[in-house]
Design a protein around this motif. Sequence first.
Motif, PDB file in Angstrom:
ATOM      1  N   LYS A 237      -4.443   4.206 -12.156  1.00  0.00           N
ATOM      2  CA  LYS A 237      -4.351   5.212 -11.102  1.00  0.00           C
ATOM      3  C   LYS A 237      -4.195   6.602 -11.708  1.00  0.00           C
ATOM      4  O   LYS A 237      -4.914   7.519 -11.353  1.00  0.00           O
TER       5      LYS A 237
ATOM      6  N   ASN B  51      -4.589  -5.686  -5.359  1.00  0.00           N
ATOM      7  CA  ASN B  51      -3.996  -4.786  -4.357  1.00  0.00           C
ATOM      8  C   ASN B  51      -3.028  -5.481  -3.413  1.00  0.00           C
ATOM      9  O   ASN B  51      -2.004  -4.903  -3.065  1.00  0.00           O
TER      10      ASN B  51
ATOM     11  N   SER C 133      -0.203   2.129 -12.297  1.00  0.00           N
ATOM     12  CA  SER C 133      -1.167   1.166 -11.767  1.00  0.00           C
ATOM     13  C   SER C 133      -1.223   1.234 -10.247  1.00  0.00           C
ATOM     14  O   SER C 133      -0.252   1.579  -9.588  1.00  0.00           O
ATOM     15  N   LYS C 134      -2.384   0.894  -9.723  1.00  0.00           N
ATOM     16  CA  LYS C 134      -2.527   0.797  -8.270  1.00  0.00           C
ATOM     17  C   LYS C 134      -2.377  -0.649  -7.790  1.00  0.00           C
ATOM     18  O   LYS C 134      -2.549  -0.936  -6.622  1.00  0.00           O
ATOM     19  N   TYR C 135      -2.037  -1.542  -8.716  1.00  0.00           N
ATOM     20  CA  TYR C 135      -1.870  -2.947  -8.384  1.00  0.00           C
ATOM     21  C   TYR C 135      -0.423  -3.386  -8.568  1.00  0.00           C
ATOM     22  O   TYR C 135       0.137  -3.245  -9.651  1.00  0.00           O
TER      23      TYR C 135
ATOM     24  N   VAL D 286       2.589   1.731  -3.465  1.00  0.00           N
ATOM     25  CA  VAL D 286       1.620   2.064  -4.512  1.00  0.00           C
ATOM     26  C   VAL D 286       1.097   3.491  -4.332  1.00  0.00           C
ATOM     27  O   VAL D 286       0.889   4.210  -5.308  1.00  0.00           O
ATOM     28  N   ASN D 287       0.913   3.913  -3.096  1.00  0.00           N
ATOM     29  CA  ASN D 287       0.363   5.241  -2.828  1.00  0.00           C
ATOM     30  C   ASN D 287       1.432   6.310  -2.642  1.00  0.00           C
ATOM     31  O   ASN D 287       1.116   7.461  -2.340  1.00  0.00           O
TER      32      ASN D 287
ATOM     33  N   ASP E  41       0.826  -1.217   0.000  1.00  0.00           N
ATOM     34  CA  ASP E  41       0.000   0.000   0.000  1.00  0.00           C
ATOM     35  C   ASP E  41       0.856   1.261   0.000  1.00  0.00           C
ATOM     36  O   ASP E  41       0.597   2.208  -0.741  1.00  0.00           O
TER      37      ASP E  41
END
Length: 184
Positions: A80, A163, A145-147, A45-46, A42
């Motif tokens: 994203k 995720n 990407s958020k994955y 990705v963020n 997390d």
Amino acid sequence: MSLLSIMTAFAGRTGWVVPVTVATSSDTQLRKALGLLNELVDELVNSTYTYTFLIREATFTSVDGASQGYLSDLAPAGYKSMMPGTFFDRSQNLEIKGPISSAEWQRRQSMGISGTCYEFREWLGQIWLSPDAEAGSSMAFEYRSKYAIMDEVTDAPDVIYKNWFTLDTDTSMIPEDLLLKSLS
């Protein structure tokens, strides 16, 4: 590197008992380590930093009109945000500029602009082109990407991106040394 192999390597470094399974284990230590691993995913990705392992390419064929489709369909691996300067009409070898503002979009709509020098807007979860596109052009862009996790189902035609780690066979696009350091 799969979830099970990450946790096996971690167990070897820390003196833990080598796990046979992680995702379905009831072992408290393993459950905590899995939670920490998913928290790291997390965080990465963020992050405001764009890691190259999170960049994907989307390609599609244009359709008649302004709306080219939902980003979730055009970029199914966890869209994203679009990488700046990467949207192109490959059929015409032209960059598609944007994203343009709401005010610019409205100005362009009121002027009735035509031609093939497109600009784009992301709106309502879709990509919109101005002027309206003609069907049949090969379009492409790169996106963040958020994955960062892949579930490579053996009987599925495509990889499933997600995720977090949920299966022992899930693999990460995050470098294994980064994952192992985070658990230490």
